[in-house]
Design an enzyme around this catalytic site. Structure first.
Site, PDB file in Angstrom:
ATOM      1  N   TYR A 154      94.778  26.114  23.722  1.00 11.65           N
ATOM      2  CA  TYR A 154      93.593  25.817  24.526  1.00 11.65           C
ATOM      3  C   TYR A 154      92.307  26.245  23.806  1.00 11.65           C
ATOM      4  O   TYR A 154      91.243  26.280  24.407  1.00 11.65           O
ATOM      5  CB  TYR A 154      93.683  26.500  25.895  1.00 11.65           C
ATOM      6  N   LYS A 212     107.763  32.183  21.912  1.00 14.42           N
ATOM      7  CA  LYS A 212     108.682  31.252  21.247  1.00 14.42           C
ATOM      8  C   LYS A 212     108.615  31.550  19.750  1.00 14.42           C
ATOM      9  O   LYS A 212     108.323  30.680  18.924  1.00 14.42           O
ATOM     10  CB  LYS A 212     108.268  29.801  21.582  1.00 14.42           C
ATOM     11  N   ASP A 227     111.324  29.009  26.864  1.00 12.70           N
ATOM     12  CA  ASP A 227     112.122  27.908  27.434  1.00 12.70           C
ATOM     13  C   ASP A 227     113.271  28.454  28.270  1.00 12.70           C
ATOM     14  O   ASP A 227     113.509  28.019  29.402  1.00 12.70           O
ATOM     15  CB  ASP A 227     112.621  26.958  26.326  1.00 12.70           C
ATOM     16  N   ASP A 266     102.859  27.075  37.153  1.00  9.47           N
ATOM     17  CA  ASP A 266     103.091  25.888  37.984  1.00  9.47           C
ATOM     18  C   ASP A 266     104.567  25.801  38.379  1.00  9.47           C
ATOM     19  O   ASP A 266     104.909  25.416  39.498  1.00  9.47           O
ATOM     20  CB  ASP A 266     102.676  24.603  37.248  1.00  9.47           C
TER      21      ASP A 266
HETATM   22  N1  GGG Z   1      91.550  25.227  39.629  1.00  4.20           N
HETATM   23  C1  GGG Z   1      92.397  25.008  38.538  1.00  4.20           C
HETATM   24  C2  GGG Z   1      92.204  23.684  37.884  1.00  4.20           C
HETATM   25  O1  GGG Z   1      91.219  23.035  38.062  1.00  4.20           O
HETATM   26  N2  GGG Z   1      93.220  23.281  37.135  1.00  4.20           N
HETATM   27  C3  GGG Z   1      93.160  22.100  36.367  1.00  4.20           C
HETATM   28  C4  GGG Z   1      93.503  22.334  34.935  1.00  4.20           C
HETATM   29  O2  GGG Z   1      93.799  21.405  34.224  1.00  4.20           O
HETATM   30  N3  GGG Z   1      93.465  23.568  34.486  1.00  4.20           N
HETATM   31  C5  GGG Z   1      93.733  23.956  33.164  1.00  4.20           C
HETATM   32  C6  GGG Z   1      93.833  25.436  33.064  1.00  4.20           C
HETATM   33  O3  GGG Z   1      94.042  26.108  34.058  1.00  4.20           O
HETATM   34  O4  GGG Z   1      93.711  25.964  31.957  1.00  4.20           O
END
Ligand code: GGG
Length: 327
Positions: free
Chosen positions: A122, A168, A200, A228
Site C-alpha cells: 500500500y 509470508k 495463508d 475482512d
Molecule cells: N472505511 C474503510 C474503507 O473505506 N475501506 C475501503 C478500502 O478500500 N480501504 C482500504 C484500506 O483500508 O486500506
C-alpha cells in the site's frame, strides 16, 4: 481530559454518507464538549472538483483533534491512505468480536488485527514497466516493522491478549523476512511471548479455531484481508470498527467500504461507524462514554431493530434511533 475537542467528519462515498451522520448523532446524544466540522472527499468530489481529496479537507483533518471517516470508493488510494498519513497514523487497529444476539459463524471470536498502516504494497509504488507488464513495489522497513510490533505488544499487554505475527517470509524472503525479524527482535527485547504464522495457513486457522488467537500483528495488505475474513466470522462487515492511530491524532472509520450495492437505500448498518466513534472517544480520553456507547450498541444488537445484513428489515435511522434511545 482536555475540554472541547474538534472532530473532523469526512463521510466519503456511498454508505459513508449514511453511517457517519448516524455516528455523529450518537456522539451528540452524549452531551460532551465536542464540535464537528465536516469536510468532503471521495469519488463524488473527484467528479465535482477534479481531485478526490481537496487540500482544504486535508487541512481540516490535520487541524482537528480526531477524524471520523466513513467510506472510500474507487479513489480509496487517493483518499484514505493520504488521510491516514495526514493524522500521522502508523497502526490500524481492527477489533473483530462476536456480540450477543448476532448470528456468527464462529461465536468464540475475539480478535484484534494490528495492521501496519504506512507501507507494504500500500506504499503506492506501482508501474507499467512495459506494455502489459505491471509492477508493485512492496516496501518493508525495519523501523516501521519495529514500530508496529511495539504498538502490537503494548496493545496486547494492556488488553490481555496473546500475540500472533502474520507473515509470508518463506516466499517474500527479503521483505517479510525483515518484518518477521523485526517483530522477533522487539519480542526478545521485551521477553514477550508470541506465535508466528504463515498468513495463508493463518487464514484457515482463523476460520477453524479463532478462539486460539488474540492480537494479530500484520503487514499492511495482510491486515486488510484477514480482518475482512474475521468480519465474516462474526456477522459481517457492518460490525467492525477501526482506529488509525500512532502519534497524537487519530482517524476512526468502519472497516467496510462504500457498499455501492446498498448506498442510497438507507439500510446500511451503522454499528461499525458507531463503534468507531466509541474508539475515538477512548482515544480522546472519554473512556466511560465510549463504554456507554458500546453498551447501548450491544443492547440494540441483542434485542433491537436489525438492518438487512443482520437478517432484519430496519433502516439505518431505526437502528441509530434505538442506540440513542438506549443511551
Ligand atoms: N472505511 C474503510 C474503507 O473505506 N475501506 C475501503 C478500502 O478500500 N480501504 C482500504 C484500506 O483500508 O486500506
Amino acid at each position: 481530559m482536555a475540554d472541547g475537542h474538534e472532530i473532523a467528519v469526512v463521510p466519503g462515498d456511498g454508505i459513508g454518507g449514511e453511517v457517519t451522520p448516524a455516528a455523529v448523532r450518537v456522539l451528540e446524544a452524549l452531551d460532551l464538549p465536542l464540535s464537528f466540522v465536516e469536510a468532503d472527499a471521495g469519488d463524488h468530489v473527484l467528479e465535482a472538483e477534479g481531485t478526490p481529496l481537496p487540500e482544504a479537507t486535508v487541512e481540516t483533518v490535520r487541524g482537528a483533534d480526531a477524524t471520523l471517516f466513513g467510506a472510500a470508493g474507487e479513489t480509496a488510494a487517493d483518499v484514505i491512505l493520504p488521510l491516514r498519513e495526514a493524522v500521522g497514523s502508523f497502526a490500524n487497529v481492527r477489533p473483530a468480536r462476536t456480540y450477543p444476539g448476532v448470528d456468527a459463524v464462529a461465536p468464540e471470536t475475539d480478535l484484534v488485527f494490528v495492521r501496519e498502516n504506512t507501507e507494504g504494497v500500500y506504499a503506492g509504488i506501482e508501474d507499467e514497466i512495459a506494455d502489459g507488464v505491471t509492477t508493485c513495489t512492496r516496501v518493508i522497513t525495519e523501523a516501521a516493522s519495529r514500530r508496529i510490533a511495539e504498538f502490537g505488544f503494548d496493545y496486547a499487554a494492556e488488553h490481555g491478549y496473546d500475540v500472533t505475527v502474520a507473515h509470508k517470509s518463506n516466499v517474500m524472503r527479503v521483505t517479510d523476512g525483515r518484518f518477521l525479524e523485526s517483530v522477533r527482535a522487539v519480542a526478545d527485547e521485551r521477553g514477550a511471548d508470541h506465535e508466528e504464522a504463515l498468513m495463508d495457513a493463518l487464514a484457515m486457522h482463523l476460520v477453524m479455531r479463532p478462539e486460539e488467537y488474540g492480537v494479530v500483528i500484520c503487514p499492511n495488505l495482510a491486515g486488510d484481508v484477514l480482518s475482512d475474513l474475521a468480519a465474516g466470522l462474526v456477522g459481517g462487515l457492518g460490525l467492525l470498527p477501526s482506529a488509525n492511530v500512532g502519534r497524537e491524532n487519530g482517524l476512526f472509520e468502519p472497516v467496510h467500504g462504500s457498499a455501492p450495492d446498498i448506498a442510497g437505500e438507507g439500510v446500511a448498518n451503522p454499528t461499525a461507524a458507531v463503534l468507531s466513534a466509541a474508539l475515538m472517544l477512548d482515544h480522546l480520553g472519554h473512556g466511560d462514554d465510549a463504554d456507554r456507547v458500546r453498551a447501548a450498541t450491544e443492547a440494540v444488537l441483542d434485542d433491537g431493530p436489525r438492518t438487512p445484513d443482520l437478517g432484519g428489515s430496519a433502516t439505518t435511522e431505526d437502528v441509530t434511533a434505538a442506540i440513542v434511545e438506549e443511551l
